[in-house]
Design a protein around this motif. Structure first.
Motif, PDB file in Angstrom:
ATOM      1  N   SER A 141      30.426  61.524  64.922  1.00  0.00           N
ATOM      2  CA  SER A 141      30.339  62.476  63.810  1.00  0.00           C
ATOM      3  C   SER A 141      31.701  62.668  63.150  1.00  0.00           C
ATOM      4  O   SER A 141      32.562  63.351  63.672  1.00  0.00           O
ATOM      5  CB  SER A 141      29.814  63.827  64.310  1.00  0.00           C
ATOM      6  OG  SER A 141      29.953  64.801  63.304  1.00  0.00           O
ATOM      7  N   GLN A 143      32.259  64.331  60.560  1.00  0.00           N
ATOM      8  CA  GLN A 143      32.352  65.708  60.081  1.00  0.00           C
ATOM      9  C   GLN A 143      33.058  66.597  61.101  1.00  0.00           C
ATOM     10  O   GLN A 143      33.947  67.379  60.750  1.00  0.00           O
ATOM     11  CB  GLN A 143      30.952  66.265  59.792  1.00  0.00           C
ATOM     12  CG  GLN A 143      30.919  67.722  59.336  1.00  0.00           C
ATOM     13  CD  GLN A 143      31.619  67.943  57.998  1.00  0.00           C
ATOM     14  OE1 GLN A 143      31.679  67.024  57.176  1.00  0.00           O
ATOM     15  NE2 GLN A 143      32.142  69.131  57.787  1.00  0.00           N
ATOM     16  N   LYS A 144      32.715  66.451  62.368  1.00  0.00           N
ATOM     17  CA  LYS A 144      33.337  67.277  63.411  1.00  0.00           C
ATOM     18  C   LYS A 144      34.829  66.967  63.519  1.00  0.00           C
ATOM     19  O   LYS A 144      35.649  67.856  63.716  1.00  0.00           O
ATOM     20  CB  LYS A 144      32.654  67.036  64.756  1.00  0.00           C
ATOM     21  CG  LYS A 144      31.263  67.655  64.853  1.00  0.00           C
ATOM     22  CD  LYS A 144      30.679  67.447  66.236  1.00  0.00           C
ATOM     23  CE  LYS A 144      29.302  68.104  66.338  1.00  0.00           C
ATOM     24  NZ  LYS A 144      28.697  67.896  67.672  1.00  0.00           N
ATOM     25  N   ARG A 145      35.181  65.698  63.377  1.00  0.00           N
ATOM     26  CA  ARG A 145      36.592  65.326  63.460  1.00  0.00           C
ATOM     27  C   ARG A 145      37.368  65.893  62.273  1.00  0.00           C
ATOM     28  O   ARG A 145      38.496  66.360  62.419  1.00  0.00           O
ATOM     29  CB  ARG A 145      36.730  63.798  63.531  1.00  0.00           C
ATOM     30  CG  ARG A 145      36.227  63.223  64.847  1.00  0.00           C
ATOM     31  CD  ARG A 145      36.762  61.813  65.072  1.00  0.00           C
ATOM     32  NE  ARG A 145      36.255  60.858  64.107  1.00  0.00           N
ATOM     33  CZ  ARG A 145      35.182  60.093  64.299  1.00  0.00           C
ATOM     34  NH1 ARG A 145      34.487  60.202  65.416  1.00  0.00           N
ATOM     35  NH2 ARG A 145      34.797  59.232  63.380  1.00  0.00           N
ATOM     36  N   ARG A 146      36.762  65.847  61.100  1.00  0.00           N
ATOM     37  CA  ARG A 146      37.431  66.397  59.902  1.00  0.00           C
ATOM     38  C   ARG A 146      37.644  67.900  60.045  1.00  0.00           C
ATOM     39  O   ARG A 146      38.709  68.419  59.692  1.00  0.00           O
ATOM     40  CB  ARG A 146      36.618  66.090  58.648  1.00  0.00           C
ATOM     41  CG  ARG A 146      36.757  64.649  58.153  1.00  0.00           C
ATOM     42  CD  ARG A 146      36.178  64.482  56.773  1.00  0.00           C
ATOM     43  NE  ARG A 146      34.746  64.727  56.743  1.00  0.00           N
ATOM     44  CZ  ARG A 146      33.814  63.806  57.002  1.00  0.00           C
ATOM     45  NH1 ARG A 146      34.168  62.571  57.314  1.00  0.00           N
ATOM     46  NH2 ARG A 146      32.529  64.089  56.931  1.00  0.00           N
ATOM     47  N   GLU A 147      36.612  68.595  60.521  1.00  0.00           N
ATOM     48  CA  GLU A 147      36.733  70.043  60.708  1.00  0.00           C
ATOM     49  C   GLU A 147      37.829  70.369  61.712  1.00  0.00           C
ATOM     50  O   GLU A 147      38.615  71.307  61.506  1.00  0.00           O
ATOM     51  CB  GLU A 147      35.394  70.613  61.189  1.00  0.00           C
ATOM     52  CG  GLU A 147      34.310  70.623  60.116  1.00  0.00           C
ATOM     53  CD  GLU A 147      32.963  71.067  60.668  1.00  0.00           C
ATOM     54  OE1 GLU A 147      32.871  71.301  61.906  1.00  0.00           O
ATOM     55  OE2 GLU A 147      32.007  71.164  59.890  1.00  0.00           O
TER      56      GLU A 147
END
Length: 219
Positions: A141, A143-147
């Motif tokens: 994911s 998205q989780k890394r970006r967050e």
């Protein structure tokens, strides 16, 4: 004296843990055999630390940890695991576990973890840190890394240094020595960093830091 609640569905494991803990002049206030017995035992005995098996028959250690963390002023929870399932360990991180112990941990490691969690330091051993990192690297994911990366960017340089050390499994005392700081200063920086990272404890700090690092390595 530190008060400990032992939770495991194996009576022999409970007895072994009780023996190890009490030989270190800590107090085992109770031991129970399944997750549905944890909350009543916490209310009755007021432990400082719960040593919690993750795999039980009626209510899992993850569910029981989540219930404990929902209490006002909850005790610290150390998850007892065989490290054979990264999914379960990650679930325990999200449930709020303050530390992890291998089922085959030696007595000194068990006592150190209990004292550390009772002191508010948490117990993220290098072995547990590697397990969390391995799972994070396998996480597809983006998205989780970006967050996670966005949260880490809110930290000051000093907070980044300290949280990176936490993710590596270092204690506050070790971090203080490495950076020529007092333990009180380390705790202050870590508390501020936890707020910015939206992390409830140092294990969750490690998860965010590792995700952010994984995000950078994956571009």
């Amino acid at each position: 004296m530190i008060r400990v609640l032992v939770v495991d569905d194996d009576a022999m494991v409970r007895q072994l843990l009780r023996t190890i803990i009490e030989q270190a002049d800590l107090s085992v206030v109770a031991d129970v055999g399944d997750g549905d017995e944890v909350i009543p035992a916490v209310h009755k005995h007021h432990p400082d630390v719960v040593v919690m098996d993750l795999r039980m028959h009626r209510v899992s250690g993850v569910e029981a940890t989540r219930s404990v963390m929902a209490l006002p002023d909850p005790p610290g929870v150390i998850a007892l695991t065989s490290f054979d399932s990264e999914d379960v360990i990650l679930e325990a991180v999200h449930a709020g576990a303050h530390g992890f112990l291998a089922k085959d941990a030696d007595p000194a490691e068990i006592i150190t973890a209990i004292r550390s969690v009772a002191a508010g330091d948490g117990a993220l051993s290098p072995r547990a840190a590697r397990t969390v990192m391995t799972h994070v690297q396998a996480d597809t994911s983006g998205q989780k890394r970006r967050e996670a990366r966005e949260r880490v960017e809110r930290l000051t340089d000093r907070e980044q240094t300290i949280t990176t050390a936490v993710a590596a499994g270092l204690t506050n005392a070790q971090i203080a020595r490495q950076n020529y700081l007092s333990e009180a200063t380390v705790k202050t920086h870590l508390t501020n960093a936890m707020t910015k990272l939206d992390a409830a404890n140092r294990v969750q700090v490690a998860l965010v830091i590792d995700r952010a690092a994984s995000g950078r390595s994956h571009g």
